[in-house]
Enzyme design. Structure first.
Site, PDB file in Angstrom:
ATOM      1  CE  LYS A  83      -3.310   2.909   0.621  1.00 20.41           C
ATOM      2  NZ  LYS A  83      -4.302   3.184  -0.482  1.00 20.41           N
ATOM      3  CE  LYS A 113      -2.856   5.293  -9.561  1.00 26.42           C
ATOM      4  NZ  LYS A 113      -3.871   4.368 -10.110  1.00 26.42           N
TER       5      LYS A 113
END
EC number: 6.5.1.3
Length: 395
Positions: A83, A113
Site C-alpha cells: 500500500k 499512472k
C-alpha cells in the site's frame, strides 16, 4: 537484475521478508479491516478492505494488499504492490525524503499512472496464475485479461517469471474501453508496471532494470535527477484526462494525482448525489467541465438533466391546468397524487412542484427542495442512468 537504493528517511520500508501467513491471519482475526479469500486449491489471499493511517502503521499491514500464500506450508506465492499513498498523506514520504535524493543526485523514476484494474501474475508449480487485490479468481479482471492478452504475451510473461526462478511477481494494470475507471482507453490492454521480489520486496522497472519485454505493453519510467514534489504537483495539477503520476526509487512509491482526477473520483463515488447537488445549485456547467474526456458520463448527465426537465415540466403543466380548472385544493391534491405515482421515487418532487404551481407559488424552488433530499438520490440511482465503475473493489 539489480534494485535501486531504498527510499531514505521513511519510517517503514517495503524491503525485506514478507509477513508470514500466521501474522497475516492474526491481523485478519483481530480486525475487520482485513479479509482472507481461499480458492479451494490450497491458496489463500489476504487483503485490506479499508484502511486508516493507524491501521497501516501496524507491522506488515501495508503488505496485505492481495498477498497470496500456500496454506499448507505458508509459502508466499505472490507479493503484489504494498500500500502506498498520495503525496501529502500522513504515511507518504515527505519533503525531507525527496530532498535526500536531490542532495545525493540519485535519480527517482516517474511514470504516468495507468488507470485500470490492478492484477498480479505469479508462478505456482510452474503454472502461470493471476489474481486481483481481492480475489484469487477475479471475475472482472479475469475476463478483461482473457480479452486483452493473447497466447504469445501470456507465454512471454511466464518465461519472464520463470527466468528469475519464479520468485518474482509481475504487477499489471488491465484497461478496457467497456469498463473504464476514470481515464477512457481506446482498446483493451495489459500493462506491465514492475516486477517485485517475493523474498526481498524490492521492485524492478521495465526499461530500467531489465530489457523491455517483447509482446508485452509496459509503462515508461523516466529518470529525474532533481525531483521537487511541490513543483511537480503544480506542473500536473491542471492536466485533463490523466489520473496522475507515480514516483519511485524501486522500493517506495508516491502518487501525484491531477485536479481532474480528484474531481472525477468524487463524482464516481456518488454520481447521483453529486449530479443532484450540482443541479439544485445550478452548477451543472462546472460538473460538465470536471467530466471532460468521459463522454459516457457526459451523456449520463445529459440524460439525467433531460429526465428532470421532463418531470418538472409535466408537474408545472399539471398544476397550472388544475388552477385554471378552478378545482378545490383537496381535489387538486388527489389528482396530483394520482399522477405523481407514475414517477416512482420522484413522486414527492412532482407533487410538490405541481401543487406550488397550482397555488401560484415558487414551483422551481419547491421542486429543488425535494431534489436535495436523500430519497431523490435513491430515486435517480434506481433509473440506472450512470455507468458504474467495474464490479470489483479497487484500491
Amino acid at each position: 537484475m539489480s534494485s535501486l537504493a531504498p527510499w531514505r528517511t521513511t519510517s517503514w520500508s517495503p524491503l525485506g521478508s514478507p509477513p508470514s501467513l500466521e501474522d497475516a491471519l492474526r491481523l485478519a482475526r483481530t480486525t475487520r479491516a482485513f479479509a482472507v479469500r481461499r480458492d479451494g486449491e490450497g491458496r489463500a489471499l489476504v487483503t485490506y478492505l479499508y484502511g486508516t493511517p493507524e491501521l497501516f502503521s501496524l507491522p506488515g499491514a501495508r503488505e496485505l494488499r492481495g498477498i497470496v500464500y500456500r496454506e499448507e506450508d505458508g509459502t508466499v506465492l505472490s507479493r503484489p504492490f504494498h500500500k502506498f499513498f498520495n503525496f501529502g498523506e500522513p504515511l507518504a514520504p515527505g519533503e525531507e525524503a525527496f530532498k535526500a535524493f536531490r542532495d545525493s543526485m540519485v535519480p527517482l523514476f516517474v511514470a504516468e499512472k495507468v488507470d485500470g484494474y490492478l492484477a498480479q501474475a505469479y508462478l505456482d508449480g510452474g503454472e502461470l496464475r493471476f489474481a486481483s487485490r481481492h480475489s484469487l479468481n477475479p471475475p472482472l479482471v479475469g475476463a478483461l485479461l482473457r480479452k486483452a492478452v493473447d497466447e504469445e504475451a501470456m507465454a512471454r510473461l511466464g518465461k519472464l517469471l520463470a527466468a528469475e526462478g519464479g520468485r518474482w511477481t509481475a504487477l499489471l494494470e488491465v484497461v478496457d474501453p467497456e469498463a473504464p475507471v476514470m481515464v477512457p482507453y481506446q482498446e483493451p490492454g495489459v500493462y506491465l508496471l514492475a516486477l517485485r521480489s517475493i523474498g526481498e520486496g524490492h521492485y524492478l522497472l521495465p526499461g530500467v532494470h531489465f530489457p523491455l519485454p517483447e509482446a508485452l505493453r509496459y509503462v515508461r519510467w523516466e529518470p529525474r535527477m532533481d525531483f521537487d514534489p511541490h513543483r511537480f504537483r503544480g506542473e500536473i495539477r491542471d492536466l485533463q484526462g490523466v489520473e496522475g503520476y507515480v514516483v519511485t526509487d524501486g522500493a517506495e512509491f508516491v502518487k501525484f494525482k491531477t485536479g481532474w482526477a480528484f474531481r472525477l473520483a468524487r463524482f464516481l463515488m456518488d454520481p447521483e448525489g453529486v449530479f443532484l447537488e450540482a443541479y439544485a445549485e445550478d452548477r451543472l456547467d462546472d460538473l460538465v467541465g470536471a467530466l471532460a474526456g468521459r463522454e459516457d458520463l457526459l451523456r449520463a448527465v445529459a440524460r439525467a438533466q433531460d429526465y428532470l426537465a421532463g418531470l418538472y415540466g409535466e408537474a408545472v403543466g399539471a398544476g397550472d391546468a388544475l388552477r385554471r380548472m378552478g378545482l378545490p385544493r383537496k381535489e387538486a391534491w388527489a389528482r396530483v397524487q394520482e399522477e405523481a405515482g407514475r414517477w416512482g421515487g420522484f413522486a414527492p418532487a412532482y407533487a410538490r412542484a405541481a401543487m406550488a404551481a397550482y397555488e401560484g407559488g415558487e414551483a422551481r424552488e419547491a421542486f429543488l427542495v425535494e431534489l436535495r433530499k436523500r430519497s431523490a438520490r435513491k430515486a435517480l440511482e434506481a433509473l440506472h442512468l450512470f455507468p458504474r465503475v467495474g464490479g470489483e473493489l479497487r484500491g
